[in-house]
Design a protein around this motif. Structure first.
Motif, PDB file in Angstrom:
ATOM      1  N   UNK A 268      39.754  24.317   1.627  1.00 60.86           N
ATOM      2  CA  UNK A 268      41.157  24.369   1.056  1.00 60.86           C
ATOM      3  C   UNK A 268      42.275  24.444   2.134  1.00 60.86           C
ATOM      4  N   UNK A 269      41.659  25.244   3.219  1.00 64.16           N
ATOM      5  CA  UNK A 269      42.786  25.264   4.413  1.00 64.16           C
ATOM      6  C   UNK A 269      43.196  23.659   4.714  1.00 64.16           C
ATOM      7  N   UNK A 270      42.160  22.812   4.706  1.00 62.86           N
ATOM      8  CA  UNK A 270      42.117  21.350   5.352  1.00 62.86           C
ATOM      9  C   UNK A 270      43.049  20.881   4.297  1.00 62.86           C
ATOM     10  N   UNK A 271      43.122  20.915   2.942  1.00 67.91           N
ATOM     11  CA  UNK A 271      43.890  20.216   1.935  1.00 67.91           C
ATOM     12  C   UNK A 271      45.244  20.602   2.401  1.00 67.91           C
ATOM     13  N   UNK A 272      45.650  21.922   2.621  1.00 68.46           N
ATOM     14  CA  UNK A 272      47.009  22.217   2.838  1.00 68.46           C
ATOM     15  C   UNK A 272      47.501  21.510   4.334  1.00 68.46           C
ATOM     16  N   UNK A 273      46.667  21.496   5.265  1.00 70.62           N
ATOM     17  CA  UNK A 273      47.034  20.798   6.559  1.00 70.62           C
ATOM     18  C   UNK A 273      47.349  19.295   6.337  1.00 70.62           C
ATOM     19  N   UNK A 274      46.490  18.700   5.468  1.00 67.47           N
ATOM     20  CA  UNK A 274      46.815  17.186   5.516  1.00 67.47           C
ATOM     21  C   UNK A 274      47.796  16.853   4.511  1.00 67.47           C
ATOM     22  N   UNK A 275      48.252  17.700   3.610  1.00 64.59           N
ATOM     23  CA  UNK A 275      49.328  17.538   2.565  1.00 64.59           C
ATOM     24  C   UNK A 275      50.577  17.564   3.414  1.00 64.59           C
ATOM     25  N   UNK A 276      50.575  18.219   4.591  1.00 63.43           N
ATOM     26  CA  UNK A 276      51.882  17.908   5.263  1.00 63.43           C
ATOM     27  C   UNK A 276      52.135  16.936   5.940  1.00 63.43           C
ATOM     28  N   UNK A 277      51.298  15.852   6.033  1.00 64.90           N
ATOM     29  CA  UNK A 277      51.514  14.549   6.883  1.00 64.90           C
ATOM     30  C   UNK A 277      52.591  13.571   5.766  1.00 64.90           C
ATOM     31  N   UNK A 278      53.674  13.379   6.529  1.00 64.52           N
ATOM     32  CA  UNK A 278      54.341  12.596   5.710  1.00 64.52           C
ATOM     33  C   UNK A 278      54.059  11.276   5.448  1.00 64.52           C
ATOM     34  N   UNK A 279      54.459  10.549   4.519  1.00 62.81           N
ATOM     35  CA  UNK A 279      53.815   9.320   4.141  1.00 62.81           C
ATOM     36  C   UNK A 279      52.836   9.030   3.280  1.00 62.81           C
ATOM     37  N   UNK A 280      51.825  10.074   3.088  1.00 61.65           N
ATOM     38  CA  UNK A 280      50.593  10.273   2.327  1.00 61.65           C
ATOM     39  C   UNK A 280      51.121  10.958   0.952  1.00 61.65           C
ATOM     40  N   UNK A 281      51.025  10.053   0.037  1.00 63.61           N
ATOM     41  CA  UNK A 281      51.563  10.760  -1.305  1.00 63.61           C
ATOM     42  C   UNK A 281      50.289  11.172  -2.285  1.00 63.61           C
ATOM     43  N   UNK A 282      49.100  10.671  -1.882  1.00 61.25           N
ATOM     44  CA  UNK A 282      47.850  11.272  -2.842  1.00 61.25           C
ATOM     45  C   UNK A 282      46.620  11.498  -1.776  1.00 61.25           C
ATOM     46  N   UNK A 283      46.175  12.602  -2.234  1.00 68.01           N
ATOM     47  CA  UNK A 283      45.134  13.032  -1.573  1.00 68.01           C
ATOM     48  C   UNK A 283      43.858  13.226  -2.665  1.00 68.01           C
ATOM     49  N   UNK A 284      42.733  12.521  -2.351  1.00 70.49           N
ATOM     50  CA  UNK A 284      41.483  12.870  -3.232  1.00 70.49           C
ATOM     51  C   UNK A 284      40.533  13.309  -2.212  1.00 70.49           C
ATOM     52  N   UNK A 285      39.316  13.690  -2.909  1.00 72.47           N
ATOM     53  CA  UNK A 285      38.141  14.235  -2.139  1.00 72.47           C
ATOM     54  C   UNK A 285      36.876  14.071  -2.878  1.00 72.47           C
ATOM     55  N   UNK A 286      35.683  13.994  -2.339  1.00 70.40           N
ATOM     56  CA  UNK A 286      34.566  13.842  -2.653  1.00 70.40           C
ATOM     57  C   UNK A 286      33.327  13.869  -1.516  1.00 70.40           C
ATOM     58  N   UNK A 287      32.190  14.285  -1.983  1.00 77.62           N
ATOM     59  CA  UNK A 287      31.602  14.762  -2.996  1.00 77.62           C
ATOM     60  C   UNK A 287      31.649  16.455  -3.232  1.00 77.62           C
TER      61      UNK A 287
END
Length: 436
Positions: free
Chosen positions: A212-231
């Protein structure tokens, strides 16, 4: 200029590994070939999760013998999970010059240089010191707008049917700063969507930084508009991850959460680490917090000892949870796993029937859910031409495939599409263009 050709079997992580190998080859001065016949280097990246991709890989490797006979200077390499677990099955192909495992691909440049002089076999069986540098290899992206980023490798779960701990090793997470750096580099190259990959991505943990912490960190990257994850793994999927999904606009409302079975008795035999009740509780919690979330999963039918009652429990779990997509497989024993020692006592015709019945149920659920989209307007990231029909194709935020007529100038853009036709597997749309 010399050329390379990579044939990939298996999961998204294999695809990501292949893209990184392609990046190394590009940096060595190679360009991509459209067919193995025109390549100077051919790499087969193998998968051993099930028997079917194993057999497909062996068949393809065998077919390369005629290329080697015609062009002896061609280097043929076999990589991935099959050589990692049973290299002798590859060495029997005398025309293969290079064999390496899942831990070795980042050394592809030096391995190829050696393979020009001698047959090379290199299989490492433990974590390598350079592993934290893996994300710094610039991938050769098949899709310039959607990219995979491996954040966690290996597995400690030892499900009795699964060979991953033997081919990918134990769980290890990539340093979060390196993940973010890779995502930034991808954004600079024009990537709009990243998919964070892990054998069990929910168990990501690097010195106290969880997924969950990593999701917040990645979401701050400008230019990236969608984040998915699996599995995701049901034993690791938790409320903190759901909270992050709900709070972060960029994180897509889609979860791949494989139940494998709906029977507590079979789940225990599989060593999955959760009960059907716990699985259902987590799905209900997820859907309660994010009502429009899409759910997909993997299922095994015909696991040793599976009775009709066990299978009915799986059907009832699917009826309760309601899936947007499901991947159903007949049990096939994998070497080194505990289940390979179990008596495979479910007849083939019973496995076939159960597979079809479960597929039909999930198909009906998907069809019913997709039908509700008719007439609605969806936002789609246009990824390219559909390989079958020549139409443009893309995905909604919750991972629904949409095909539609349109100009190639739309590729790489987010557009609005009105859904005009539905099916269990894809939606057909009509672009709503600005100024039209």
């Amino acid at each position: 200029m010399k050329k390379f050709y990579i044939k990939t079997f298996g999961c998204q992580m294999n695809v990501n590994d292949s893209e990184k190998m392609a990046g190394i080859l590009r940096d060595m001065g190679y360009e991509k070939a459209e067919s193995p016949e025109e390549a100077d280097v051919i790499i087969v990246n193998t998968c051993s999760v099930r028997a079917k991709p194993d057999n497909k890989a062996f068949s393809f490797i065998g077919s390369l013998k005629k290329i080697k006979k015609k062009k002896p200077e061609t280097i043929i390499a076999v990589a991935g999970c099959v050589p990692q677990k049973e290299k002798d099955s590859i060495l029997r192909f005398s025309h293969v010059d290079l064999v390496f495992g899942t831990f070795n691909f980042m050394k592809l440049d030096s391995l190829l240089e050696r393979a020009k002089r001698e047959r090379v076999v290199e299989i490492l069986n433990s974590k390598i010191p350079e592993e934290d540098r893996v994300p710094l290899i610039d991938s050769y992206l098949e899709n310039p707008y959607v990219a995979y980023v491996t954040v966690q490798r290996g597995c400690n779960r030892f499900c009795t049917y699964c060979i991953v701990p033997f081919t990918r090793g134990r769980e290890r997470s990539v340093k979060p700063e390196l993940v973010v750096e890779e995502v930034k580099r991808l954004a600079e190259r024009g990537v709009k969507e990243v998919q964070l990959l892990g054998q069990n991505v929910d168990f990501y943990n690097y010195e106290g930084v969880d997924f969950a912490d990593l999701l917040y960190m990645v979401s701050e990257v400008e230019g990236i508009e969608r984040i998915r994850f699996q599995t995701s793994h049901p034993a690791g999927f938790n409320r903190k991850i759901v909270k992050a999904m709900k709070e972060i606009e960029k994180v897509c409302p889609y979860v791949h959460l494989p139940p494998q079975s709906g029977s507590n008795r079979i789940l225990e035999r599989m060593n999955r680490g959760y009960t059907r009740e716990e699985y259902i509780e987590k799905v209900m919690m997820l859907k309660g917090e994010i009502p429009d979330v899409a759910l997909s999963g993997d299922f095994i039918v015909g696991f040793p000892g599976e009775t009709e009652k066990d299978f009915e429990d799986t059907l009832s779990l699917v009826e309760t949870c309601v899936f947007d997509q499901g991947f159903v497989f007949e049990f096939s024993p994998r070497p080194f796993t505990k289940a390979a020692t179990f008596k495979d006592d479910v007849p083939k015709e019973v496995k076939n029937r159960r597979l079809q019945e479960l597929q039909d149920l999930i198909k009906r659920q998907a069809e019913e859910k997709n039908r509700k989209r008719l007439g609605k307007v969806e936002e789609v990231l246009v990824e390219g031409r559909s390989p079958k029909g020549g139409e443009l194709s893309g995905r909604t935020k919750d991972n629904k495939l949409v095909v539609f007529d349109g100009d190639e100038g739309l590729i790489g853009k987010f557009i609005k599409v009105e859904i005009v036709e539905t099916s269990p597997f894809f939606l057909k749309g009509k672009p709503i263009l600005e100024g039209a």
